[in-house]
Design a protein around this motif. Sequence first.
Motif, short mmCIF file in Angstrom:
data_model
loop_
_atom_site.label_atom_id
_atom_site.label_comp_id
_atom_site.label_asym_id
_atom_site.label_seq_id
_atom_site.Cartn_x
_atom_site.Cartn_y
_atom_site.Cartn_z
N ALA A 181 0.85 -1.19 0.00
CA ALA A 181 0.00 0.00 0.00
C ALA A 181 0.89 1.23 0.00
N LYS A 182 0.66 2.12 -0.98
CA LYS A 182 1.58 3.23 -1.23
C LYS A 182 1.04 4.53 -0.63
N GLY A 183 1.74 5.01 0.38
CA GLY A 183 1.43 6.33 0.91
C GLY A 183 2.14 7.41 0.13
N GLY A 184 3.38 7.08 -0.27
CA GLY A 184 4.17 8.01 -1.08
C GLY A 184 4.33 9.37 -0.42
N VAL A 185 4.14 10.41 -1.22
CA VAL A 185 4.28 11.77 -0.70
C VAL A 185 2.98 12.29 -0.10
N ARG A 186 1.93 11.50 -0.11
CA ARG A 186 0.62 11.99 0.30
C ARG A 186 0.41 11.98 1.81
N LEU A 187 1.26 11.30 2.55
CA LEU A 187 1.18 11.34 4.00
C LEU A 187 2.16 12.39 4.53
N GLU A 188 1.77 13.06 5.60
CA GLU A 188 2.63 14.08 6.18
C GLU A 188 3.89 13.46 6.76
N GLY A 189 4.96 14.27 6.75
CA GLY A 189 6.22 13.80 7.30
C GLY A 189 7.33 13.85 6.27
N PRO A 190 8.56 13.62 6.67
CA PRO A 190 9.70 13.75 5.77
C PRO A 190 9.90 12.57 4.84
N ASP A 191 9.22 11.44 5.12
CA ASP A 191 9.48 10.22 4.35
C ASP A 191 8.31 9.86 3.44
N ALA A 192 8.67 9.25 2.30
CA ALA A 192 7.68 8.59 1.45
C ALA A 192 7.51 7.18 1.99
N VAL A 193 6.30 6.88 2.46
CA VAL A 193 6.07 5.64 3.20
C VAL A 193 5.13 4.72 2.44
N ASP A 194 5.53 3.45 2.32
CA ASP A 194 4.68 2.40 1.80
C ASP A 194 4.63 1.29 2.85
N VAL A 195 3.59 0.48 2.81
CA VAL A 195 3.44 -0.60 3.78
C VAL A 195 3.24 -1.92 3.05
N PHE A 196 4.05 -2.91 3.43
CA PHE A 196 3.93 -4.27 2.90
C PHE A 196 3.26 -5.16 3.94
#
Length: 271
Positions: A181-196
């Motif tokens: 599941a791709k959060g990418g740049v759409r979640l707040e914070g300094p990191d592009a986050v995805d979840v496996f």
Amino acid sequence: MTSSTPAIALSIAGSEATGGAGAQADLKTFEELGTFGIIALTCIVSFDPKNDWGHRFVPVAPQVIADQLEATQTAYAGSLDTVKLGMMGTPDTIATVAAALSNQEWKNVVLDPVLICKGQEPGAALDTDQALQAQLLPKATFVTPNHFEAEVLSGIEITTVEDLKEAARIIHEKSGAAVLAKGGVRLEGPDAVDVFFDGETLEVLATPKVGEVAVSGAGCSLAAAVTAELAKGVAPLEAARNAKAFVTEAIKHRVSSAAPFDAVYQGGTRV
């Protein structure tokens, strides 16, 4: 697999005329990652520079899609077991692809669930979304929803990493597939986050954001990179990690144009 017989990866997807996404991105990703790439086209998308770069969408006739898949599946019978599903565009296309997939057994079916086909009327888009969830999601072994698609498939709003984790769990329960599941740049914070999440292992994949704006082709390339890695025999979690690293470099080496968006460059790892 030997150096003279690369793993084979098929993508069933649409053409995107500026080269940043869709089938073009898939083929470039497959090549960069050492797989023999094949494309079956489902539609042709060309942005309209005279209309605020909106989508112009032309579906490929179902019989033409079926013919492409018949040729590919016959030519590589016994050696083709990995496929990526990208933009479908219409319920008829989805039915055609689902029927073709049923003609053989697959080790890996990577679904990049393009739920909204831009350029369609809202009613047609909804019909396509529902058909995709009914006919293709159950066939998937690995699903790569973006932020919006993860919200739709999970039925929850995603504003935090914890939300993204929960969405990945729900989508896995719904599909039985491994989920990135791709959060990418759409979640707040300094990191592009995805979840496996694959039903047992949950891992957060985070890299520093490269800008705050999504780049064309990132999602297609991520799913294609997962597909290529799986075709080579890499385990799903490692495929997700490798794909994340690959796309991060592709975003760093993005290509600009007169269009109001940048495109990933799949050759970024070589720069």
